[in-house]
Design a protein around this motif. Structure first.
Motif, PDB file in Angstrom:
ATOM      1  N   GLU A   1     -25.053 -14.215 -23.203  1.00  0.00           N
ATOM      2  CA  GLU A   1     -24.392 -15.300 -22.477  1.00  0.00           C
ATOM      3  C   GLU A   1     -25.080 -16.587 -22.947  1.00  0.00           C
ATOM      4  O   GLU A   1     -26.308 -16.703 -22.844  1.00  0.00           O
TER       5      GLU A   1
ATOM      6  N   ILE B   1     -29.116 -14.642 -20.309  1.00  0.00           N
ATOM      7  CA  ILE B   1     -28.503 -15.926 -20.649  1.00  0.00           C
ATOM      8  C   ILE B   1     -29.518 -16.744 -21.444  1.00  0.00           C
ATOM      9  O   ILE B   1     -30.713 -16.743 -21.115  1.00  0.00           O
TER      10      ILE B   1
ATOM     11  N   TYR C   1     -25.917 -16.352 -12.916  1.00  0.00           N
ATOM     12  CA  TYR C   1     -25.742 -15.172 -13.784  1.00  0.00           C
ATOM     13  C   TYR C   1     -26.490 -13.974 -13.209  1.00  0.00           C
ATOM     14  O   TYR C   1     -26.004 -12.846 -13.208  1.00  0.00           O
TER      15      TYR C   1
END
Ligand code: FEO
Length: 403
Positions: free
Chosen positions: A365, A338, A399
């Motif tokens: 992400e 991410i 995440y």
């Protein structure tokens, strides 16, 4: 370094490059090795050459075991110049030898050398070569590391000669993983594996998984893995596990803040953001790009689940070192991370937007919106940066729990 026995009749005959610190742009603080291997059997067989600058050392090692003119087979697992640029010198000494490589390997060799007088046989996955008491099994591994690449498995020794795969850039007097760990540490070896994988093999995670599965399906029992760089794995399970983990998205539950700065204002934002991340109990590392080699910044990004990239806006676009970093990162096709953006601007913005778009294009992400500050972060901006860091830390944890 002198030849080292891997198995009865199988020897390392390569060279240690203690001095290399720049491997085609990738920083190698530990140096490297160019490994090649000699099998003394009915048909003397050499697996790979070495970089041209080191071929005399390898030839000396070969000569200490056998007259090079007696080499009957030369296996070229990979044609990149760090392994194949010394090949012509070997062929000059063993002109009757047959070279075995993939079709892409043959095509590539023709671009580097005049191969018209060479005897070349191309092989593909499943082809075998009997050299006396041993049978060599060839396994094509295209894109690990170039399209030509293959690995050679010596069935009777349960030994996989893996060219770039499972390598590390380490110069050492120890040839084996357990010896290196005893002399240095497992942490240092693991770090070298992460570094090599992040900078060389990151784009090929799905191929790595497929090839490891293929090795299993082919029933190739592996007792030892001998790559063309770094230490030889007497504990192959460790490196196979590490590769499967990295290919599957393994990362540490932490964040890295990677930035550059013109007048310390993006730098101040980086520190406020890092403080916000830390206040959520997440480990964080801060990296200034012009103070850190690109390959080190990449390794740190690859080790962490989350990354924030900071850039000043210069001429309505990214600061050059940040642009360079993002270009390098894009080529490595990162996954399972991410990432978000922050930065400063003077009269018109651009850096945060461009960074965010670049991260989206990579398929990561993306944590957005990014945070920016006009000229220099004010007290209010400092609070916004802290909050941004806190929220990012929460998202990283969330995440990370998916892996
Ligand atoms: Fe070590 Fe792809 O060469």
């Amino acid at each position: 370094m002198r030849p080292e026995k891997l198995k009865e009749g199988v020897f390392w005959v390569g060279a240690v490059d203690w001095a290399i610190r720049d491997f085609h742009g990738y920083v190698t603080p530990r140096g490297s090795t160019y490994n090649n291997y000699l099998i003394l059997d009915r048909d003397v067989t050499l697996l790979d050459a070495v970089k041209y600058d080191f071929i005399d050392i390898s030839i000396r090692n070969i000569r200490s075991l056998v007259e090079p003119g007696l080499i009957k087979n030369i296996i070229v697992n990979h044609i990149e110049p760090d392994h194949a640029s010394g090949l012509a010198e070997i062929v000059r000494l063993a002109p009757e030898a047959t070279i075995y490589c993939t079709e892409k390997g043959r095509q590539g060799l023709a671009r580097f050398f005049d191969i018209s007088p060479w005897r070349i046989k191309t092989v593909k996955t499943g082809d075998t070569l009997n050299i006396g008491s041993r049978n060599l099994f060839f396994l094509e591994t295209p894109m690990l590391h170039w399209p030509d690449s293959m690995m050679t498995y010596i069935r009777e020794d349960k030994l996989l000669i893996s060219q770039d795969g499972f390598g590390q850039h380490i110069a050492s007097s120890q040839r084996f993983d357990d010896e290196f760990i005893a002399c240095a540490s497992e942490t240092e070896l693991d770090d070298a594996v992460w570094d090599y994988y992040a900078n060389i093999l990151m784009p090929f995670g799905s191929i790595i998984k497929q090839k490891i599965e293929e090795i299993g399906k082919l029933g190739l029992e592996i007792d030892m893995i001998a790559p063309d760089h770094g230490v030889i794995w007497r504990n192959p399970k460790k490196i196979i596990r590490m590769y499967l983990d990295m290919a599957g998205g393994k990362a540490e539950e932490r964040a890295v803040v990677i930035y550059d700065t013109m007048w310390q204002n993006t730098g101040k934002m980086a520190l406020h953001i890092a403080e916000g991340i830390r206040s959520e109990g997440l480990d964080v590392k801060v990296i200034k790009l012009r103070a850190t080699p690109l390959s080190v910044a990449i390794k740190e990004l690859w080790k962490a689940r989350g990354a924030l990239i900071g850039s000043p806006t210069l001429n309505n676009t990214l600061f050059p070192s940040v642009g360079e970093f993002l270009t390098y990162l894009k080529g490595l096709r990162p996954k399972y991370r991410i990432a978000g953006a922050f930065g400063t601007f003077g009269w018109a913005g651009g850096a945060v937007k461009e960074t965010t778009e670049a991260l989206k294009k990579m398929g990561l992400e993306v944590f957005e919106p990014g945070v920016d500050a006009h000229y220099r972060p004010s007290a209010e901006d400092a609070v916004r940066c802290m909050d941004f860091g806190r929220e990012f830390a929460k998202r990283v944890k969330e995440y990370h729990s998916k892996f």
